[in-house]
Every structure is written in C-alpha cells, then in structure tokens.
Design a protein around this motif. Structure first.
Motif, mmCIF file in Angstrom:
data_model
loop_
_atom_site.group_PDB
_atom_site.id
_atom_site.type_symbol
_atom_site.label_atom_id
_atom_site.label_comp_id
_atom_site.label_asym_id
_atom_site.label_seq_id
_atom_site.Cartn_x
_atom_site.Cartn_y
_atom_site.Cartn_z
ATOM 1 N N THR B 9 0.832 -1.200 0.000
ATOM 2 C CA THR B 9 0.000 0.000 0.000
ATOM 3 C C THR B 9 0.869 1.254 0.000
ATOM 4 O O THR B 9 0.651 2.171 -0.790
ATOM 5 C CB THR B 9 -0.924 -0.008 1.224
ATOM 6 O OG1 THR B 9 -1.737 -1.176 1.160
ATOM 7 C CG2 THR B 9 -1.823 1.218 1.253
ATOM 8 N N TYR B 13 1.047 3.992 -3.205
ATOM 9 C CA TYR B 13 0.724 5.416 -3.091
ATOM 10 C C TYR B 13 1.928 6.279 -3.431
ATOM 11 O O TYR B 13 1.812 7.282 -4.143
ATOM 12 C CB TYR B 13 0.198 5.731 -1.688
ATOM 13 C CG TYR B 13 -1.279 5.425 -1.567
ATOM 14 C CD1 TYR B 13 -2.228 6.400 -1.845
ATOM 15 C CD2 TYR B 13 -1.724 4.149 -1.221
ATOM 16 C CE1 TYR B 13 -3.587 6.122 -1.765
ATOM 17 C CE2 TYR B 13 -3.081 3.863 -1.136
ATOM 18 C CZ TYR B 13 -4.010 4.849 -1.404
ATOM 19 O OH TYR B 13 -5.348 4.586 -1.343
ATOM 20 N N HIS B 110 -10.940 5.937 0.140
ATOM 21 C CA HIS B 110 -9.632 5.731 0.760
ATOM 22 C C HIS B 110 -9.181 6.926 1.584
ATOM 23 O O HIS B 110 -8.540 6.767 2.614
ATOM 24 C CB HIS B 110 -8.585 5.376 -0.308
ATOM 25 C CG HIS B 110 -8.704 3.952 -0.763
ATOM 26 N ND1 HIS B 110 -9.500 3.573 -1.813
ATOM 27 C CD2 HIS B 110 -8.184 2.807 -0.261
ATOM 28 C CE1 HIS B 110 -9.436 2.270 -1.967
ATOM 29 N NE2 HIS B 110 -8.656 1.764 -1.033
ATOM 30 N N CYS B 113 -10.965 6.520 4.718
ATOM 31 C CA CYS B 113 -10.356 5.456 5.513
ATOM 32 C C CYS B 113 -9.109 5.968 6.232
ATOM 33 O O CYS B 113 -8.883 5.680 7.406
ATOM 34 C CB CYS B 113 -9.980 4.268 4.626
ATOM 35 S SG CYS B 113 -11.400 3.285 4.139
ATOM 36 N N PHE B 114 -8.321 6.746 5.496
ATOM 37 C CA PHE B 114 -7.096 7.288 6.087
ATOM 38 C C PHE B 114 -7.424 8.211 7.268
ATOM 39 O O PHE B 114 -6.911 8.053 8.361
ATOM 40 C CB PHE B 114 -6.297 8.041 5.006
ATOM 41 C CG PHE B 114 -5.112 8.788 5.538
ATOM 42 C CD1 PHE B 114 -3.939 8.106 5.879
ATOM 43 C CD2 PHE B 114 -5.158 10.169 5.719
ATOM 44 C CE1 PHE B 114 -2.841 8.805 6.368
ATOM 45 C CE2 PHE B 114 -4.068 10.855 6.205
ATOM 46 C CZ PHE B 114 -2.903 10.180 6.540
ATOM 47 N N GLY B 146 -17.860 3.531 -0.322
ATOM 48 C CA GLY B 146 -17.335 2.247 -0.786
ATOM 49 C C GLY B 146 -18.356 1.506 -1.620
ATOM 50 O O GLY B 146 -18.078 1.108 -2.758
ATOM 51 N N TYR B 206 -11.570 -3.178 6.743
ATOM 52 C CA TYR B 206 -10.874 -2.186 5.925
ATOM 53 C C TYR B 206 -10.409 -1.018 6.788
ATOM 54 O O TYR B 206 -9.292 -0.521 6.632
ATOM 55 C CB TYR B 206 -11.806 -1.682 4.811
ATOM 56 C CG TYR B 206 -11.079 -1.451 3.514
ATOM 57 C CD1 TYR B 206 -10.881 -2.498 2.617
ATOM 58 C CD2 TYR B 206 -10.556 -0.203 3.203
ATOM 59 C CE1 TYR B 206 -10.206 -2.298 1.443
ATOM 60 C CE2 TYR B 206 -9.875 0.002 2.029
ATOM 61 C CZ TYR B 206 -9.695 -1.054 1.144
ATOM 62 O OH TYR B 206 -9.017 -0.855 -0.026
ATOM 63 N N ARG B 207 -11.256 -0.590 7.697
ATOM 64 C CA ARG B 207 -10.882 0.521 8.579
ATOM 65 C C ARG B 207 -9.713 0.110 9.481
ATOM 66 O O ARG B 207 -8.782 0.876 9.695
ATOM 67 C CB ARG B 207 -12.083 0.961 9.424
ATOM 68 C CG ARG B 207 -13.243 1.521 8.613
ATOM 69 C CD ARG B 207 -14.230 2.256 9.514
ATOM 70 N NE ARG B 207 -14.740 1.437 10.587
ATOM 71 C CZ ARG B 207 -15.837 0.655 10.482
ATOM 72 N NH1 ARG B 207 -16.509 0.615 9.340
ATOM 73 N NH2 ARG B 207 -16.242 -0.063 11.510
ATOM 74 N N TRP B 210 -6.514 0.097 7.654
ATOM 75 C CA TRP B 210 -5.951 1.438 7.478
ATOM 76 C C TRP B 210 -5.353 1.983 8.764
ATOM 77 O O TRP B 210 -4.349 2.679 8.736
ATOM 78 C CB TRP B 210 -6.993 2.393 6.889
ATOM 79 C CG TRP B 210 -6.862 2.366 5.406
ATOM 80 C CD1 TRP B 210 -7.529 1.574 4.542
ATOM 81 C CD2 TRP B 210 -5.920 3.112 4.637
ATOM 82 N NE1 TRP B 210 -7.089 1.773 3.261
ATOM 83 C CE2 TRP B 210 -6.096 2.715 3.288
ATOM 84 C CE3 TRP B 210 -4.943 4.065 4.934
ATOM 85 C CZ2 TRP B 210 -5.337 3.240 2.256
ATOM 86 C CZ3 TRP B 210 -4.194 4.596 3.897
ATOM 87 C CH2 TRP B 210 -4.392 4.181 2.569
ATOM 88 N N ILE B 229 -7.464 -5.388 -1.577
ATOM 89 C CA ILE B 229 -6.399 -4.429 -1.277
ATOM 90 C C ILE B 229 -5.254 -4.579 -2.276
ATOM 91 O O ILE B 229 -4.752 -3.591 -2.840
ATOM 92 C CB ILE B 229 -5.897 -4.619 0.177
ATOM 93 C CG1 ILE B 229 -6.992 -4.177 1.160
ATOM 94 C CG2 ILE B 229 -4.607 -3.840 0.419
ATOM 95 C CD1 ILE B 229 -6.728 -4.570 2.596
ATOM 96 N N ASP B 233 -4.109 -1.751 -5.017
ATOM 97 C CA ASP B 233 -2.732 -1.237 -5.042
ATOM 98 C C ASP B 233 -2.101 -1.423 -6.422
ATOM 99 O O ASP B 233 -1.416 -0.542 -6.945
ATOM 100 C CB ASP B 233 -1.887 -1.940 -3.977
ATOM 101 C CG ASP B 233 -2.249 -1.457 -2.570
ATOM 102 O OD1 ASP B 233 -2.905 -0.392 -2.473
ATOM 103 O OD2 ASP B 233 -1.900 -2.132 -1.599
#
Lengths: 534, 309, 105
Positions: B9, B13, B110, B113-114, B146, B206-207, B210, B229, B233
């Motif tokens: 991940t 990014y 996303h 999520c971040f 989502g 997912y949370r 992150w 995921i 990516d």
C-alpha cells in the motif's frame, strides 16, 4: 449503398489502393433546386498514371508518384525524422505543449466527430472523422518517435505500419480538414484535432518539403519574394488601387484617394491583396470609410506590406514567423500607431494572436481587428447613414479565424443590426458556426479536381445554412446578401455559388462588411452593392 | 502477509504520486507556445457569447485583467458532472459517468479510511453506534462511498466494455490495452463488491487495515479483503501507464492552451522566454528553411553569426 | 508535370491545362485552346482581349483585375463570357498562355 467501414490500419494498404470514394448520393441532401446531382469530377486517365490517388478519389496536392522504392524509402525516413523533430523543444517549441496535451490524453470517445462539418456533410464517412487521421498520427508518433514505442505497439498500444501508402495518404488527408476547430471546441478533454492536423502538415512541409503549391511555392515563398501570393509587386499594387480610386470617383463623383507610405499615420491598413483582384469593392469601401471618418491612415507599398495574408498559419511555422516579422517590421519602419487588419480571417489570427508570441520588443506593435475598427467608424457619428438603403435580406457568416479562434463576435453584429433592417442570423452562429468549407488554406487550393470536393463536401453544411437563413424569400427575384468578412471565406463562397448557380437560382451574392456600410451611406447616392455579375 | 499488504500500500501510493508528479512537471516545464486559444474563453468578462478582450482593444491591452478562478471551478464541476458528455454523447455518458463516479468515490473512500484511521487513533471509535458524531460520520461515509463506488464502477467498467465492443465507431479506435484497462477496473470493483458482501459488510476490516497502515501495526484481514487491497494497489501502480492523467492534464489543456489568452506584454516573463526560444537552433530539413541557424536568424533571414545591426 | 500537345507543340501545363512556359506561346496555341473549348474561330474581339491580357501579364507578372480588363477592352463581363466560355480567368488567361492566377483570387 452500404457504408464503407474503415480500420485505422487501412491507411497502410498497398500504395496504389484507393481507400474510399465520395459518391454524391451519400452526401447529406441539399434542398431544391440544388438537389440535382451532377456527379463529381474524377481524375483523368493521364492524371491517374502520374499522380498519387490513393485516398478518396480527389487530389488537392497533385503529388507525383515516386519513381522507385528508393525514393519511397527516402520519404519514409524523412517522415520518421520529422516525427521526432515535432517532439523536440528546439524545433517545435511553438506548439510542443499543446501538441503533447492533445496527443496523449484523447479518450477516443468520438464525441468530436459529429461537430465536424466535413464528416457530417459526407454522410459520416470514417475517412473524414477528425479522429481518423489524428489517431493514426498519434500511433505513429508513439511507435516511431518515442523510446520503447515499437515494443508497446506490439504489446497492444495500437500498431500502424509506416510505408509509402501511410505517408502519402496522410499527406492528402491532412488537407481534408479546414482547421476550423469545431471539434476542439466540443472536446470535453481539451484535445485539439485541428492542431494535430496542422502539426502533420507542418511535418510534411518543414521536413519533407511537401506542401500544396498554392500555399507554399506560389504562396508564402512568392509573398516573401515579390510581396504577395497573387504575384502582385508593389508598383502593380499601387497602380491597381489608383485605378480603383479613379473608377469610384468617376462613377460616383465622390473623390477618393488612397494614402501610401505615410510615415507616422495612426493606422497601417493591411488588406489582403486578393481582395484588390477578386473583391475590389471591399478595398474601395475601406478607402471611402477611412477618408469619410477622417482617420489618419496609410497603406504600405513595401513588400509584403500590402498583402496581409499569411499562409504559414495553415502549414508551416517558419514561414508564418517570417511573414509576421516582415509585416511588423514594415509597420515599425512607418512609425504607425497600430496595424489594422483588412477583412481576412487568417490574417487576423496570424497577426493578432499567434504572432503575439513571436514578436518581441518594439516589433510587438498594437494591432486591431477589422470588425471593431469598422464599428468605431460606424458609430463615430462622422458619417450619415440611411439603413433603408440596405433593405434586403442579409445574413452573416462567422469566419472561424475571427470568431471561434479570436473571440471577435459582437462588433460586426452591432453594425449589421444598425444598418441592415433585414439582418438574420444563421443557425448555429457565433463561436458555434460552421466553417465555410475553405478554411485552413483550402479556399486557395484548386489543383486537379479539388474544387469539386470543396464545394460539395466541406462547404456543404454552410451552403445549407445559408439557404435556410434565406428560406423565407428563396426566389431569385429578391436579392440577398451573404456578409462574409473574410477573403478566404468569400473565395470559397465564390466557388460554391458559381458551382451551384446560387445567384441565378436564389439571388444570393457574397461580399464583405465594409461594402454594406458604404451602401448605407447617405452621401453615396448610387447603390454600392449590385446583384450584377461581378 | 499482513506486513506485505501494508508495504504494498505504501509503495503503491508513493509510486503513483511520484509518477504523476514527474509527468506534471514534465508538462509544466515545456516551453511557452504560440497563442492558440479557442473561444469562448470562460474567464473573459464577455465570455458567455464568446467575445474576447480583443474586441475592445482600441486601448491596446488596457482591458486585460482576468482570473483563472472561474475556469478552475468550471473544470472541477465538469469533472464531477460530465455535462459536456451528457449534452453531446448521451449513451456514452451513461456508462462513462458511472465509471468515473466509481473512481472518484473509491478515492474518497480511501481518503476517508485514512482520516478515519486518524480519528480512531485519536480515540474516537468509528462505528454505527459510536457515541462520537465524527465516528458516525466516518462510519457511514466510508460505507456509502465504498458501496456506491464498487457498484457504479463495476457497472461502468462492464458498460464501457460492452459499449466499446458494440459501437462500431468506438471499436475501430480501441486498442487491446483499452479492453485490458476496462477488465482490470472491473476486477478491482468486483473484488470490492465481493469483499463487502462476503467478508466485510461494514468495512470494519478495511478501517482496521488502514489503522494498521497509519500506525505501521499490520492487522490481519480475510482473504477477500486482502485480495481487493492487493488489486487496488496494483491498480494504482498501473494508473500512470494509462491515460488516467487526463483528469489532471485536462486542466492544462484548458487553462494553458484553450483559454490561454495572456498577452505578451513588453518586458514580461513571456517575452523573455520567447527571446530565449528564438535563440534555439533549428534542424528541420526542408530546403526552404535553410537550417543550421537559430529561429531568430531564420525568421529575419540573417546568416549565422551575422551581428544584429 | 503534365504535358499537352497544342498546335503541334508539346507544352508543359498545370493540371488545369494552363501553360507553364509562357514564352512558348504563339497565336496558333491560342486558337488550339479555343478549339478545345468549342470556339473554332478567334475573332478580332478575342484577340483584343488576349493581346491585352498577355501584354499586361508580360509587363506586370500578373493578370489584370477584371475591372481593368473590362475598362481597357470595352467588353462587358457578359461579353467576355460570350467570347470565352469559362470566363476571363479560366479561358481568356489560359488561351493567352499565362499561368493560372493564384493567391486568394
């Protein structure tokens, strides 16, 4: 008849195979009395032997067939070298950024196709899509001018072969676009297919030395050599205009004279010399108006200061830059306050905006468009007008290079609304207009059978628009005036109206804006505009 | 596995941001070009009917004072609405629009999520029954973004494959890579739907994932979520090799070309840039150019090294 | 370059049949051009126009304005079209052996 579908790779077919043909009954129909089809002029047998004829059955360029494989290979090599130069900052700083933005980010959604006057008029022929030539060109650049291109092409990024068929067809196809930029206007991503087309023309001209002879050899080269693509030398220009002045004075009793080379005048008026020959009324009208409004103005007799055309805009950056520089140098030498354009669209675009980033220091002399110049004269209060003298149907053609490409929309309309009681707009108009069909240099090109293509295909949408604008009084008994304030457009209309007999069948003639203004002047007793054959 | 997902991940990014930055800088550093604007220019005061400041240039260049704000707002809106497509190419819009909404929302997903992870780290649980309003907002925001993203994105990807295959005009211009792109995005969105339905209906995993990414404290997720995921990516890493940049370059195409009507004022930076460019050598081969000189020499027909008088 | 035989002379012409080497022109060539367009005999009036055009071209390197042609020959435009089926630019200039006009005309 079933529509012929083309693949992009068809462009590389064996050199002599003709890719498509234009049949007149596939084109969108014209209203009566123009619905009778006469067929299109074909190449003669002799021409078919001598000339490359592998695109659509028309030849705008009269490209001779190559002698042998070696000659073909030489041109192919030059073409590849040219592709690379288009991507170089030194050789193509002039358009590199717009080119890359248009090449790399097209989504191939085909939204632009329906905006194209040529594509639409042709009955939607694949070969005339704005994207057909540009997608091929894009794939060639990606494959042959970028590192790793051949590998990417083989892996599925789009693979087109370069061979004689590819480049000879692309050359001819690059002159099936009027550079009107209607497609660019509709693109949601800002991709400009007309710009790419012009880059393609540029590659041929600047690297291979291939360009239509009307634009190059008898165009920019002649202009830089003797002063004008018409071949008019300074002495002849002066002589011609003196003749026109005397002629007008004789027939109206109004004394007019044209000032030449007057140093320190406010305005250097830069006509297109073609107007002197083909639409002299436009030149006289400017003289009459400038004098009547008491403007301090002059013409220049220094070559090419009496011919504002700049065909470089259509195909070659170097020639473009050479000519704008000459024009600016002449204005600087005469110490005028500003240059005012004649009624010539591409002159406007070349000199007002494109040249703006070529002229530096004191060469960047103020420049004004013809429309707002005339607007100032009309509304200055110095001339008395009687709009009832213009009481006939008038419609306005928007020259792409003045309107869509330069943003000059309203001044000409203010004049027409004031001076022409029967003024009506076309649909669509303004920045959404259709091109006359002679844009991008096409109107001065008439080699082999190309005129037939211009009047039947590229000019078709416009012709329909004109007829629709006058649909309330269609007959020839009512004289109607198409106001086209651009020499290139007027020449296209001249060809088109002659071909269709529009004056005889519908009473439509074509002229500029200044003529309508003079026709409305109280002091000019005799009608300045007539429907007699000119 | 857990540490691998986090590392991938981060890599994805950083990779996409670097690649995009390099591309943007490359475009931005291209030399100034000749003016080639196209009207209407939206920032013009009279741009509504297409007029330029040039119409009013009796006073040479006194009237030029425009702002790019209007243009940027227009383009941003256009990126969310696609109204140009809606107007002129409706069937295409019907699949293109959901596809892009899928992308926009998956990015928003996303981002949420971040920041959700930050909220959690700050001690506010992100959950439907969170006592903190922020926790509730992030919970529902992430869930809604989502789900909508996966569904519209999958619909759009499948729709574009069909549209491009079924429409002969589009098919003629499609490359194998186009279809690969659609299939790839379809797989990404479908994997999201699958993980949501069968493994992670509230995106709890997912949370948490992150949170693990942010705190560098990897947590384990179910294989379906892990698969999504990884696919996402990989998708990020693949994006710079597609035309996806047009979302950004579009701003340049409009602001720097189509609407670029900046005059060349005397003594301006534009002018000094042009002076520099006119000193560049030309190597075009056509005989009329007589190359081997600079632009300035060629244009004024001076011989190389001839002194300016 | 296309070639065409007229009045027993092989001429270089453009794709519309205009002569490229104007110095090779003679009166028989003018007659031959006329015959090709269905005018089998050139009258005094034809020669007035042809001679004026040709002399103007040789002196000025360009064809005269139509208005000047009309004034100098005394022929109306209609008359010119009667004499030269395709009109002054496409017939009269061609028969006079001068190249086709170009450059926004």
């Amino acid at each position: 008849m079933t529509k012929k579908h083309l693949k992009l790779t068809d462009i590389s077919k064996e050199g002599d195979v003709q890719l498509d043909e234009v049949n007149i009954d596939e084109l969108i129909p014209l209203p009566p009395p123009y619905d009778k089809n006469e067929g299109l002029k074909q190449l003669t047998d002799d021409q078919k032997v001598r000339l490359v004829n592998n695109l659509d059955g028309f030849s705008a360029l009269a490209l001779p067939k190559p002698k042998d494989k070696a000659e073909e290979n030489k041109y192919i090599g030059q073409f590849v070298a040219g592709l690379k130069k288009l991507l170089s900052k030194e050789n193509n700083w002039t358009f590199l950024q717009p080119l890359l933005l248009s090449l790399d980010y097209c989504a191939r959604c085909q939204t632009c196709s329906d905006a194209c006057t040529v594509y639409t008029a042709s009955g939607k022929k694949d070969i005339y899509r704005p994207t057909y030539r540009t997608e091929i060109f894009r794939r060639l650049i990606n494959k042959y001018a970028k590192s790793g291109g051949k590998l990417r092409a083989a892996l599925g990024a789009g693979n087109i072969e370069i061979n004689w068929g590819t480049i000879s067809r692309l050359y001819e196809l690059s002159y099936r676009c009027t550079l009107c930029r209607r497609c660019a206007q509709i693109c949601p991503l800002g991709v400009d297919n007309a710009l790419i087309t012009r880059e393609l023309r540029k590659l041929f001209s600047q690297e291979l030395g291939w360009a239509p002879k009307e634009l190059h050899e008898k165009g920019t080269v002649l202009q830089l050599e003797v002063g004008s693509p018409t071949g008019m030398r300074p002495a002849v220009a002066i002589d011609n205009i003196e003749f026109l002045d005397e002629d007008f004075t004789e027939s109206t009793g109004i004394k007019v004279a044209t000032p030449w080379d007057k140093e320190g005048a406010d305005v250097l008026l830069l006509h297109s010399a073609g107007d002197i020959l083909s639409f002299p009324a436009s030149v006289i009208a400017f003289t009459v108006l400038c004098n009547a409004a008491g403007i301090s103005w002059t013409l220049s007799s220094e070559a090419p200061g009496y011919d504002g055309v700049n065909y470089g805009l259509f195909y070659d950056d170097i020639q473009l830059a050479r000519i704008v520089t000459k024009h600016a140098q002449i204005a600087r030498k005469l110490k005028v306050k500003k240059i005012v354009m004649g009624e010539c669209g591409h002159e406007h675009k070349a000199l007002i905006t494109v040249a703006d980033r070529l002229l530096i220091g004191d060469l960047n002399i103020p420049r004004q468009d013809a429309m707002s110049f005339l607007e100032d004269i009309v509304f200055s209060g110095k001339i008395k007008f009687d709009p009832s003298k213009n009481n006939f149907p008038v419609t306005l053609h928007d020259p792409c290079n003045v309107v869509r490409n330069l943003g000059i929309v309203e001044p000409q309309r203010r004049i027409l609304r004031y001076l022409c009681p029967q003024f009506r707009e076309m649909t669509p108009h303004g920045v959404d207009n259709y091109c006359c069909g002679g844009g991008g240099g096409l109107s001065v090109m008439s080699d082999v059978n190309f005129t037939d293509w211009k009047v039947n295909v590229s000019g078709r949408m416009k012709f329909i628009q004109i007829l629709e604008a006058f649909a309330d009084q269609p007959g020839p008994e009512v004289g109607k005036y198409l106001c086209a304030p651009c020499l290139n457009c007027k020449l296209q209309f001249k060809d088109m109206f002659k071909y269709y007999g529009a004056r005889e069948k519908s009473g439509i003639i074509c002229g500029g804006l200044a003529e309508l203004i003079v026709n409305a002047m109280v002091d000019v007793k005799k009608p300045f505009i007539t429907w007699d054959e000119e | 596995m857990n540490i691998f997902l986090v590392a991938l991940t981060y890599f994805a990014y950083i990779f996409i941001i670097l690649m995009y930055a390099v591309k943007v800088i490359k475009i931005a550093r291209l030399p100034v070009h000749l003016r080639w604007e196209l009207y209407p220019v939206i920032s013009e005061p009279k741009g509504r009917y297409g007029s330029a400041y040039i119409e009013d240039e009796r006073e040479w260049r006194k009237n030029h004072g425009k702002t790019v704000r209007k243009g940027i707002i227009y383009l941003l809106k256009e990126n969310l609405k696609f109204s140009e497509y809606f107007k002129s190419n409706r069937w295409y819009w019907l699949v293109l629009f959901p596809w892009h909404i899928g992308f926009i929302l998956i990015i928003v997903f996303h981002i949420l999520c971040f920041f959700g992870a930050l909220v959690m780290i700050a001690g506010n649980p992100v959950a439907a029954d969170s006592v903190y309003i922020l926790g509730k907002i992030f919970y529902y925001g992430i869930l809604v973004c989502g789900v909508i993203s996966f569904i519209t994105g999958a619909f759009g990807s499948a729709g574009l494959i069909i549209k491009r295959l079924a429409d002969r005009d589009l098919r003629a211009f499609a490359t194998p890579q186009n279809y690969l792109n659609y299939v790839f995005t379809l797989v990404v969105f479908l994997s999201g739907i699958y993980a949501w339905i069968f493994a992670d209906p509230t995106f709890y995993q997912y949370r948490e994932f992150w949170r693990g990414v942010v705190t560098l404290n990897p947590v384990s997720v179910e294989p379906a979520t892990a698969a999504h995921i990884i696919l996402f990516d990989m998708f990020l890493i693949y994006l710079p090799f597609t035309r996806s940049m047009h979302y950004i370059t579009k701003f340049f195409a409009f602001l720097w070309v189509r609407w670029d009507d900046r005059p060349n004022f005397r003594g301006s930076k534009v002018e000094s840039d042009i002076k520099g460019l006119l000193d560049k050598p030309v190597s075009w081969s056509a005989p009329h150019i007589k190359s081997g000189r600079t632009w300035a020499e060629i244009v004024t027909e001076k011989k190389h090294d001839e002194k300016t008088p | 370059m296309a070639k065409m035989e007229l009045a027993g002379v092989m001429l270089e012409v453009d794709e519309h049949g205009f002569m490229q080497e104007t110095n090779k022109w003679n009166e028989d060539i003018a007659r031959a051009y006329g015959a090709k367009e269905g005018i089998n005999e050139l009258t005094e009036e034809h020669w007035t126009a042809i001679n004026y055009l040709r002399n103007y071209y040789l002196a000025n390197g360009i064809c005269p304005m139509i208005r000047r042609l009309i004034k100098e020959t005394g022929f109306s435009l209609k008359k010119l079209y009667d004499l030269f089926p395709e009109g002054p630019a496409n017939s009269a200039c061609k028969w006079s052996g001068v190249p086709k006009a170009t450059g926004c005309v």
